[in-house]
Design an enzyme around this catalytic site. Structure first.
Site, short mmCIF file in Angstrom:
data_model
loop_
_atom_site.label_atom_id
_atom_site.label_comp_id
_atom_site.label_asym_id
_atom_site.label_seq_id
_atom_site.Cartn_x
_atom_site.Cartn_y
_atom_site.Cartn_z
N GLU A 73 -11.41 -10.70 -1.64
CA GLU A 73 -11.18 -9.87 -0.25
C GLU A 73 -12.27 -9.26 0.23
O GLU A 73 -12.87 -8.10 -0.23
CB GLU A 73 -10.06 -8.77 -0.85
CG GLU A 73 -8.69 -9.41 -1.67
CD GLU A 73 -7.62 -8.50 -1.04
OE1 GLU A 73 -6.66 -8.47 -0.36
OE2 GLU A 73 -7.90 -6.92 -1.74
N HIS A 117 -8.65 -3.10 -6.16
CA HIS A 117 -8.63 -3.02 -4.96
C HIS A 117 -9.35 -2.36 -4.09
O HIS A 117 -9.88 -1.30 -4.65
CB HIS A 117 -7.09 -2.51 -4.47
CG HIS A 117 -6.82 -2.96 -3.10
ND1 HIS A 117 -7.20 -2.25 -2.00
CD2 HIS A 117 -5.96 -4.07 -2.49
CE1 HIS A 117 -6.82 -3.00 -1.06
NE2 HIS A 117 -5.97 -4.13 -1.11
N SER A 138 -6.75 -9.73 6.25
CA SER A 138 -6.07 -9.93 7.83
C SER A 138 -5.58 -11.53 7.64
O SER A 138 -5.65 -12.05 8.57
CB SER A 138 -7.06 -9.93 8.50
OG SER A 138 -7.71 -8.64 8.80
N GLY A 193 -7.79 -5.18 6.75
CA GLY A 193 -7.00 -4.41 7.64
C GLY A 193 -7.86 -4.29 8.88
O GLY A 193 -7.47 -3.37 9.73
N GLU A 210 -9.70 -0.45 -1.60
CA GLU A 210 -9.29 0.81 -1.46
C GLU A 210 -9.49 1.72 -2.39
O GLU A 210 -9.72 2.93 -2.48
CB GLU A 210 -7.92 0.91 -0.77
CG GLU A 210 -8.06 0.38 0.63
CD GLU A 210 -6.67 -0.24 1.18
OE1 GLU A 210 -5.66 -0.21 0.60
OE2 GLU A 210 -6.77 -1.07 2.14
N LYS A 240 0.87 -1.32 0.04
CA LYS A 240 0.14 0.03 -0.01
C LYS A 240 1.07 1.27 -0.08
O LYS A 240 1.85 1.38 -0.72
CB LYS A 240 -0.93 -0.03 1.17
CG LYS A 240 -1.87 -1.44 1.28
CD LYS A 240 -2.71 -1.31 2.29
CE LYS A 240 -3.34 -2.54 2.29
NZ LYS A 240 -4.76 -2.85 3.11
C1 PEP Z 1 -4.96 -6.01 1.37
O1 PEP Z 1 -4.28 -4.93 1.24
O2 PEP Z 1 -5.27 -6.40 0.05
C2 PEP Z 1 -5.10 -6.54 2.52
C3 PEP Z 1 -5.84 -7.82 2.22
O3 PEP Z 1 -4.82 -6.09 3.76
P1 PEP Z 1 -4.72 -6.82 5.01
O4 PEP Z 1 -3.92 -8.23 4.99
O5 PEP Z 1 -4.07 -5.80 6.11
O6 PEP Z 1 -6.01 -7.19 5.71
#
Ligand code: PEP
Length: 252
Positions: A170, A97, A216, A176, A99, A10
């Site tokens: 995801e 993604h 996570s 996160g 974000e 990131k």
């Molecule tokens: C990600 O950034 O794609 C992600 C899964 O982050 P985290 O592992 O921190 O949840």
């Protein structure tokens, strides 16, 4: 195909820190990278050269970009072209993604343009999909994820090479937050994505496109997650920032 173990850094790490973490990772994995695993580090753009330098001459370690703009070049201030990513040593790129979708407001159609453009430019693309917590609670998991897949892959040719395409599931509520989807939730979501991919790309390609889990992932849950059907790798954010914890995930 090898399991893809991807680290998304990131917007973290200055150049010196990125070099140190990448070198530490190389040292920790030296002679210990399992045969069936491939490592991918996706640093911020400013650290691509640094991480690429630390990986030079090593096998099984690749570099990726966090995003791209769907044009060869042009007046797109602040954006990055797929050819620039390739020039910086990238083999992979992320699209969609969560974000980018939910903080920066990218819609499904734009994610689809990026995915097709990145593939056509010779990058391997990891399309990220996943539902928000309110969508899951409302029973919309399948509707949301299949909508993101359909739009995200709309312009991808059916004869795409399975090495060039991956999907990362995801769940937004697990990114996160320290919350991981349970094994049953992961298995069901990945099975649904697999069925969709087979329908879309046919019985030759559909079963081979890798589906990564992200949200996570930690050294303590990686082995369990990687043992679930249709989990062909992981996409790791927070726990990939330290070489020690990411190396533990890679070798889990
Ligand atoms: C990600 O950034 O794609 C992600 C899964 O982050 P985290 O592992 O921190 O949840």
């Amino acid at each position: 195909m090898k399991k893809l173990m991807a680290a998304n850094w990131k917007m973290y790490k200055m150049r010196a820190e990125a070099t140190a973490t990448a070198s530490d990772l190389v040292a920790r994995l030296d002679g210990r990278l399992p045969e069936d695993r491939e490592v991918l580090v996706i640093p911020p753009f400013t650290a691509l050269w640094a991480v690429g330098g630390a990986f030079a001459g090593k096998t099984g370690l690749s570099l990726g970009g966090q995003d791209l703009y769907p044009a060869k070049e042009g007046a797109f201030t602040g954006e990055i072209a797929p050819d620039m990513l390739r020039d910086a040593g990238c083999r992979y790129v992320l699209t969609g993604h969560s974000e980018r979708r939910h903080v920066l407001g990218e819609d499904d159609a734009f994610v689809g343009k990026k995915t097709a453009f990145g593939l056509a430019a010779g990058l391997s693309v990891i399309l990220c999909v996943g539902e928000k917590v309110e969508e899951r609670k409302a029973g919309q998991l399948e509707a949301v994820v299949t909508r993101q897949l359909a739009a995200g892959l709309a312009d991808v040719p059916s004869e795409v090479s399975p090495e060039a395409l991956a999907v990362a599931y995801e769940p937004v509520w697990a990114i996160g937050t320290g919350l991981t989807a349970g094994p049953k939730e992961v298995e069901e979501a990945h099975a649904m994505i697999r069925a969709w991919l087979i329908e879309r790309f046919g019985p030759q390609t559909g079963p081979s496109v890798r589906i990564l889990y992200g949200g996570s992932v930690k050294p303590g849950n990686a082995e369990l997650l990687l043992g679930i059907d249709n989990v062909d790798g992981v996409l790791v954010g927070g726990a990939s920032l330290e070489a020690e914890s990411f190396a533990a995930i890679v070798t889990a």
